[in-house]
Design a protein around this motif. Structure first.
Motif, mmCIF file in Angstrom:
data_model
loop_
_atom_site.group_PDB
_atom_site.id
_atom_site.type_symbol
_atom_site.label_atom_id
_atom_site.label_comp_id
_atom_site.label_asym_id
_atom_site.label_seq_id
_atom_site.Cartn_x
_atom_site.Cartn_y
_atom_site.Cartn_z
ATOM 1 N N ARG A 1 0.822 -1.200 0.000
ATOM 2 C CA ARG A 1 0.000 0.000 0.000
ATOM 3 C C ARG A 1 0.857 1.252 0.000
ATOM 4 O O ARG A 1 1.801 1.359 0.745
ATOM 5 N N ASP A 2 0.458 2.205 -0.804
ATOM 6 C CA ASP A 2 1.046 3.527 -0.764
ATOM 7 C C ASP A 2 0.031 4.451 -0.116
ATOM 8 O O ASP A 2 -1.167 4.231 -0.194
ATOM 9 N N SER A 3 0.510 5.477 0.542
ATOM 10 C CA SER A 3 -0.392 6.428 1.183
ATOM 11 C C SER A 3 0.085 7.836 0.888
ATOM 12 O O SER A 3 1.087 8.033 0.213
ATOM 13 N N ALA A 4 -0.648 8.791 1.426
ATOM 14 C CA ALA A 4 -0.263 10.195 1.252
ATOM 15 C C ALA A 4 1.107 10.447 1.859
ATOM 16 O O ALA A 4 1.814 11.360 1.457
ATOM 17 N N ASN B 1 -4.396 3.481 10.399
ATOM 18 C CA ASN B 1 -5.224 4.221 9.450
ATOM 19 C C ASN B 1 -6.539 3.494 9.213
ATOM 20 O O ASN B 1 -6.721 2.856 8.169
ATOM 21 N N ALA B 2 -7.469 3.624 10.120
ATOM 22 C CA ALA B 2 -8.760 2.957 9.975
ATOM 23 C C ALA B 2 -9.531 3.466 8.763
ATOM 24 O O ALA B 2 -10.327 2.738 8.179
ATOM 25 N N THR B 3 -9.267 4.709 8.358
ATOM 26 C CA THR B 3 -9.994 5.264 7.210
ATOM 27 C C THR B 3 -9.596 4.602 5.903
ATOM 28 O O THR B 3 -10.294 4.751 4.905
ATOM 29 N N TYR B 4 -8.493 3.848 5.895
ATOM 30 C CA TYR B 4 -8.111 3.103 4.690
ATOM 31 C C TYR B 4 -9.290 2.282 4.184
ATOM 32 O O TYR B 4 -9.542 2.191 2.991
ATOM 33 N N PHE B 5 -10.046 1.705 5.103
ATOM 34 C CA PHE B 5 -11.127 0.803 4.734
ATOM 35 C C PHE B 5 -12.355 1.531 4.217
ATOM 36 O O PHE B 5 -13.189 0.943 3.554
ATOM 37 N N SER B 6 -12.476 2.823 4.499
ATOM 38 C CA SER B 6 -13.571 3.599 3.917
ATOM 39 C C SER B 6 -13.167 4.196 2.578
ATOM 40 O O SER B 6 -14.015 4.523 1.767
#
Length: 154
Positions: free
Chosen positions: A7-10, A49-54
């Motif tokens: 996974r890549d993120s901001a 990062n729980a928001t990953y799933f949204s």
């Protein structure tokens, strides 16, 4: 479930973390159990990062998998924090206020949790005092827990 390394993120590409555990760090094999039971990676992912799933369509099955694994670890953590509060209070003599401040909880909540956890531990025959942990018949442990509560309410 995709490994976090995919996974890549901001914040940039995912990083690999290596955790080394000394033999005394995990005497009961709990951390190893989390890793081997496939609960550690979902816990780290949600915690980070729980928001990953949204923001990503992971599907209902993967969401269930992550929810079950994170819930299992979170529930175990709740059990351990209760025991730590009893140890802090009964073995180390920490004040209600100091424990409450450390946990960012109201004193009344901390007092209630400690009282409940003391009784739960006593049912298992475990009690604490300034000398550490003791194991005995549950009736003896319950007497010790109730005596402590009585003393604290004086």
């Amino acid at each position: 479930m995709n490994e976090p390394a995919d996974r890549d993120s901001a914040a940039g590409p995912a990083q690999t973390i290596t955790i080394e555990i000394e033999p005394g760090d995990d005497p009961y094999g709990l951390i190893n159990g989390l890793v081997m039971s496939d609960k550690f990676i979902p816990w780290l992912t949600v915690y980070g990062n729980a928001t990953y799933f949204s923001q990503n369509d992971v599907g209902e099955d993967e969401m269930y998998f992550v929810l079950a694994r994170f819930g299992s670890v979170a529930n175990r953590g709740t059990e351990k924090i209760g025991q730590l509060m009893v140890i802090a209070r009964d073995q180390y003599g920490m004040s209600w206020g100091r424990i409450a401040t450390a946990l960012d909880k109201p004193r009344t909540t901390v007092k209630r949790h400690i009282t409940n956890e003391r009784r739960s531990l006593a049912n298992a025959g475990i009690w604490y005092d300034a000398n550490g942990e003791h194991k005995s018949e549950s009736t003896t442990a319950m007497k010790m827990a109730l005596a402590r509560e009585s003393h604290e309410n004086d």
